[in-house]
Write a protein that holds these residues in place. Sequence first.
Motif, PDB file in Angstrom:
ATOM      1  N   GLY A   1       0.808  -1.217   0.000  1.00  0.00           N
ATOM      2  CA  GLY A   1       0.000   0.000   0.000  1.00  0.00           C
ATOM      3  C   GLY A   1       0.836   1.260   0.000  1.00  0.00           C
ATOM      4  N   THR A   2       1.917   1.270   0.784  1.00  0.00           N
ATOM      5  CA  THR A   2       2.785   2.446   0.826  1.00  0.00           C
ATOM      6  C   THR A   2       3.442   2.675  -0.525  1.00  0.00           C
ATOM      7  OG1 THR A   2       3.220   2.129   3.181  1.00  0.00           O
ATOM      8  CG2 THR A   2       4.784   3.483   1.960  1.00  0.00           C
ATOM      9  N   LEU A   3       3.920   1.587  -1.144  1.00  0.00           N
ATOM     10  CA  LEU A   3       4.567   1.722  -2.451  1.00  0.00           C
ATOM     11  C   LEU A   3       3.573   2.226  -3.492  1.00  0.00           C
ATOM     12  CD1 LEU A   3       7.136   1.296  -4.142  1.00  0.00           C
ATOM     13  CD2 LEU A   3       6.328  -1.027  -4.614  1.00  0.00           C
ATOM     14  N   ARG A   4       2.353   1.689  -3.484  1.00  0.00           N
ATOM     15  CA  ARG A   4       1.363   2.142  -4.463  1.00  0.00           C
ATOM     16  C   ARG A   4       1.025   3.614  -4.244  1.00  0.00           C
ATOM     17  NH1 ARG A   4      -2.457   0.213  -8.038  1.00  0.00           N
ATOM     18  NH2 ARG A   4      -1.714  -1.912  -7.710  1.00  0.00           N
ATOM     19  N   TYR A   5       0.929   4.044  -3.000  1.00  0.00           N
ATOM     20  CA  TYR A   5       0.635   5.452  -2.745  1.00  0.00           C
ATOM     21  C   TYR A   5       1.749   6.334  -3.300  1.00  0.00           C
ATOM     22  CZ  TYR A   5      -0.522   9.791  -0.364  1.00  0.00           C
ATOM     23  OH  TYR A   5      -0.840  11.113  -0.099  1.00  0.00           O
ATOM     24  N   LEU A   6       3.012   5.942  -3.126  1.00  0.00           N
ATOM     25  CA  LEU A   6       4.122   6.726  -3.667  1.00  0.00           C
ATOM     26  C   LEU A   6       4.075   6.763  -5.194  1.00  0.00           C
ATOM     27  CD1 LEU A   6       7.103   5.640  -1.378  1.00  0.00           C
ATOM     28  CD2 LEU A   6       5.700   7.707  -1.222  1.00  0.00           C
ATOM     29  N   LEU A   7       3.687   5.664  -5.809  1.00  0.00           N
ATOM     30  CA  LEU A   7       3.541   5.644  -7.267  1.00  0.00           C
ATOM     31  C   LEU A   7       2.453   6.619  -7.720  1.00  0.00           C
ATOM     32  CD1 LEU A   7       3.859   1.793  -7.723  1.00  0.00           C
ATOM     33  CD2 LEU A   7       5.314   3.467  -8.888  1.00  0.00           C
ATOM     34  N   LEU A   8       1.343   6.643  -7.010  1.00  0.00           N
ATOM     35  CA  LEU A   8       0.261   7.566  -7.360  1.00  0.00           C
ATOM     36  C   LEU A   8       0.678   9.016  -7.131  1.00  0.00           C
ATOM     37  CD1 LEU A   8      -2.670   5.486  -5.874  1.00  0.00           C
ATOM     38  CD2 LEU A   8      -2.348   6.026  -8.298  1.00  0.00           C
ATOM     39  N   VAL A   9       1.456   9.268  -6.080  1.00  0.00           N
ATOM     40  CA  VAL A   9       1.979  10.616  -5.843  1.00  0.00           C
ATOM     41  C   VAL A   9       2.837  11.054  -7.025  1.00  0.00           C
ATOM     42  CG1 VAL A   9       3.589  11.960  -4.429  1.00  0.00           C
ATOM     43  CG2 VAL A   9       1.883  10.514  -3.331  1.00  0.00           C
ATOM     44  N   ALA A  10       3.728  10.172  -7.476  1.00  0.00           N
ATOM     45  CA  ALA A  10       4.606  10.509  -8.595  1.00  0.00           C
ATOM     46  C   ALA A  10       3.816  10.768  -9.874  1.00  0.00           C
ATOM     47  CB  ALA A  10       5.618   9.391  -8.816  1.00  0.00           C
ATOM     48  N   ALA A  11       2.752   9.988 -10.079  1.00  0.00           N
ATOM     49  CA  ALA A  11       1.937  10.181 -11.283  1.00  0.00           C
ATOM     50  C   ALA A  11       1.147  11.483 -11.226  1.00  0.00           C
ATOM     51  CB  ALA A  11       0.987   8.996 -11.449  1.00  0.00           C
ATOM     52  N   LEU A  12       0.541  11.774 -10.083  1.00  0.00           N
ATOM     53  CA  LEU A  12      -0.381  12.905  -9.972  1.00  0.00           C
ATOM     54  C   LEU A  12       0.333  14.245  -9.823  1.00  0.00           C
ATOM     55  CD1 LEU A  12      -2.964  11.111  -7.691  1.00  0.00           C
ATOM     56  CD2 LEU A  12      -3.458  12.032  -9.968  1.00  0.00           C
ATOM     57  N   LEU A  13       1.536  14.256  -9.277  1.00  0.00           N
ATOM     58  CA  LEU A  13       2.271  15.508  -9.099  1.00  0.00           C
ATOM     59  C   LEU A  13       3.284  15.746 -10.217  1.00  0.00           C
ATOM     60  CD1 LEU A  13       2.919  15.615  -5.242  1.00  0.00           C
ATOM     61  CD2 LEU A  13       1.113  16.730  -6.573  1.00  0.00           C
ATOM     62  N   THR A  14       3.103  15.097 -11.342  1.00  0.00           N
ATOM     63  CA  THR A  14       4.016  15.248 -12.466  1.00  0.00           C
ATOM     64  C   THR A  14       4.260  16.721 -12.814  1.00  0.00           C
ATOM     65  OG1 THR A  14       4.239  14.877 -14.854  1.00  0.00           O
ATOM     66  CG2 THR A  14       2.016  14.894 -13.979  1.00  0.00           C
ATOM     67  N   PRO A  15       5.498  17.112 -13.064  1.00  0.00           N
ATOM     68  CA  PRO A  15       5.751  18.494 -13.498  1.00  0.00           C
ATOM     69  C   PRO A  15       5.256  18.786 -14.910  1.00  0.00           C
ATOM     70  CG  PRO A  15       7.749  17.449 -12.626  1.00  0.00           C
ATOM     71  CD  PRO A  15       6.736  16.371 -12.834  1.00  0.00           C
ATOM     72  N   ARG A  16       4.823  17.729 -15.613  1.00  0.00           N
ATOM     73  CA  ARG A  16       4.324  17.905 -16.977  1.00  0.00           C
ATOM     74  C   ARG A  16       2.918  17.310 -17.051  1.00  0.00           C
ATOM     75  NH1 ARG A  16       8.501  15.755 -21.109  1.00  0.00           N
ATOM     76  NH2 ARG A  16       9.692  17.472 -20.204  1.00  0.00           N
ATOM     77  N   PRO A  17       1.921  18.023 -16.534  1.00  0.00           N
ATOM     78  CA  PRO A  17       0.566  17.453 -16.475  1.00  0.00           C
ATOM     79  C   PRO A  17       0.015  17.162 -17.866  1.00  0.00           C
ATOM     80  CG  PRO A  17       0.751  19.426 -15.103  1.00  0.00           C
ATOM     81  CD  PRO A  17       1.972  19.379 -15.961  1.00  0.00           C
ATOM     82  N   PRO A  18      -0.648  16.018 -18.051  1.00  0.00           N
ATOM     83  CA  PRO A  18      -1.267  15.708 -19.338  1.00  0.00           C
ATOM     84  C   PRO A  18      -2.633  16.367 -19.451  1.00  0.00           C
ATOM     85  CG  PRO A  18      -1.651  13.917 -17.830  1.00  0.00           C
ATOM     86  CD  PRO A  18      -0.832  14.933 -17.068  1.00  0.00           C
ATOM     87  N   SER A  19      -3.161  16.392 -20.665  1.00  0.00           N
ATOM     88  CA  SER A  19      -4.526  16.896 -20.836  1.00  0.00           C
ATOM     89  C   SER A  19      -5.540  15.938 -20.236  1.00  0.00           C
ATOM     90  CB  SER A  19      -4.825  17.118 -22.323  1.00  0.00           C
ATOM     91  OG  SER A  19      -4.731  15.888 -23.034  1.00  0.00           O
ATOM     92  N   LEU A  20      -5.177  14.647 -20.154  1.00  0.00           N
ATOM     93  CA  LEU A  20      -6.076  13.641 -19.587  1.00  0.00           C
ATOM     94  C   LEU A  20      -5.256  12.569 -18.884  1.00  0.00           C
ATOM     95  CD1 LEU A  20      -8.842  12.211 -19.253  1.00  0.00           C
ATOM     96  CD2 LEU A  20      -8.450  11.150 -21.481  1.00  0.00           C
ATOM     97  N   MET A  21      -5.592  12.300 -17.630  1.00  0.00           N
ATOM     98  CA  MET A  21      -4.989  11.199 -16.879  1.00  0.00           C
ATOM     99  C   MET A  21      -6.104  10.297 -16.372  1.00  0.00           C
ATOM    100  SD  MET A  21      -2.592  11.190 -13.434  1.00  0.00           S
ATOM    101  CE  MET A  21      -1.321  12.199 -14.195  1.00  0.00           C
ATOM    102  N   VAL A  22      -5.933   8.986 -16.569  1.00  0.00           N
ATOM    103  CA  VAL A  22      -6.946   8.018 -16.173  1.00  0.00           C
ATOM    104  C   VAL A  22      -6.339   7.062 -15.154  1.00  0.00           C
ATOM    105  CG1 VAL A  22      -8.629   6.313 -16.963  1.00  0.00           C
ATOM    106  CG2 VAL A  22      -7.919   8.167 -18.497  1.00  0.00           C
TER     107      VAL A  22
END
Length: 386
Positions: A289-310
Amino acid sequence: MLTTLAIGNYRSMLDLTVSLEPLNVITGANGSGKSNLYRALRLLAATARGDVIAALANEGGLASTFWAGPETLTRSMRDGSAPVQGSPRRHAQRLRLGFSDEDYGYLIELGLPKPDVTTAFNLDPEIKREVIWAGPSYRPANALIDRNGPLVKIREGRRWRVISHHLNSFDSLFSQVADARVTPEILTLRERIRGWRFYDHFRTDNEAPARQVQLSTRTPVLHHDGHDLAAALETIREIGDAAALDNAIEDAFPGARLSITPSDDGRLRLTLHQHGLLRPLTAAELSDGTLRYLLLVAALLTPRPPSLMVLNEPENSLHPDLLPALARLIGQASRHGQVWVVSHASQLVAALNELPDCHGIELEKTLGETRIQDQEILDTPSWQWP
């Protein structure tokens, strides 16, 4: 930002049109069609990469994706006054997918080929129709590019000009006629779609890529398998929102601190300092769970936000106590780009629905057909197939 998604004759979706907002939460009972909606969007993304035919093959072939019920569900079938039964088909079977955004719309129709003894690929679907238009929904008057079989034409003022007579049935507009001078709309849409990001296969087992020490290179976009997690988090710290990163860790694990340290051989080592422990934990030691949360943090706080994230079922492996923090993180990301969350975790859905501008889409299945719960005809977005 996508404003409308339309799906026809795909698995449990006979005819579904969905209105979209910056933050969309798709939920529903098991078997209601959440995964089908997600897969339909992935097929649309595959058209821009030029591999929609291969993507359908991976789903078992086009024929297996068609709606399995009658061509039309009549009013009497829906209200139970008549049995559900088939009738002679009036139209050729087509899988239809389309969307509109703030500038353009796009749709694709795929069908089965005629039997041909000269080829071994008789089960490969054919692209029968593609259209790009200006505005919220297709009308013949606002069509800009129209592909019908092998013929492709573009609008020039009030007239049409044919630019291709021989487009292969397995090639999309996006891979064959994207030209900055002649068809800038195709090029624009192709690059927008290619920028969509899907996260649904984060592994957290002992051999997960995110647990391995990797060579370091600046990583503004986390890979879909998460193998570059340490580099993505360090990139956020250096060129992104470092304060948001620290807040996301503190929000989920009070008193914890994330460290990314480089080694002499150019590798990055991720460690998490947690309150009460005498030494930090490495990525290999973190709970799933901790590892998955860190992965989601990295995806959601990207310095290059996409027009769409799913995000497809991001709650997997997460302890329920982490879901409110994840919801706040998703809400923050939706301020920089459109976010879809497909989830069956009631606690996450409830936390997301409390956010401003959250658009809840609850699916239900009636007579095998996926529909939006409580969607009235007046609430259905305007959409027309050619």
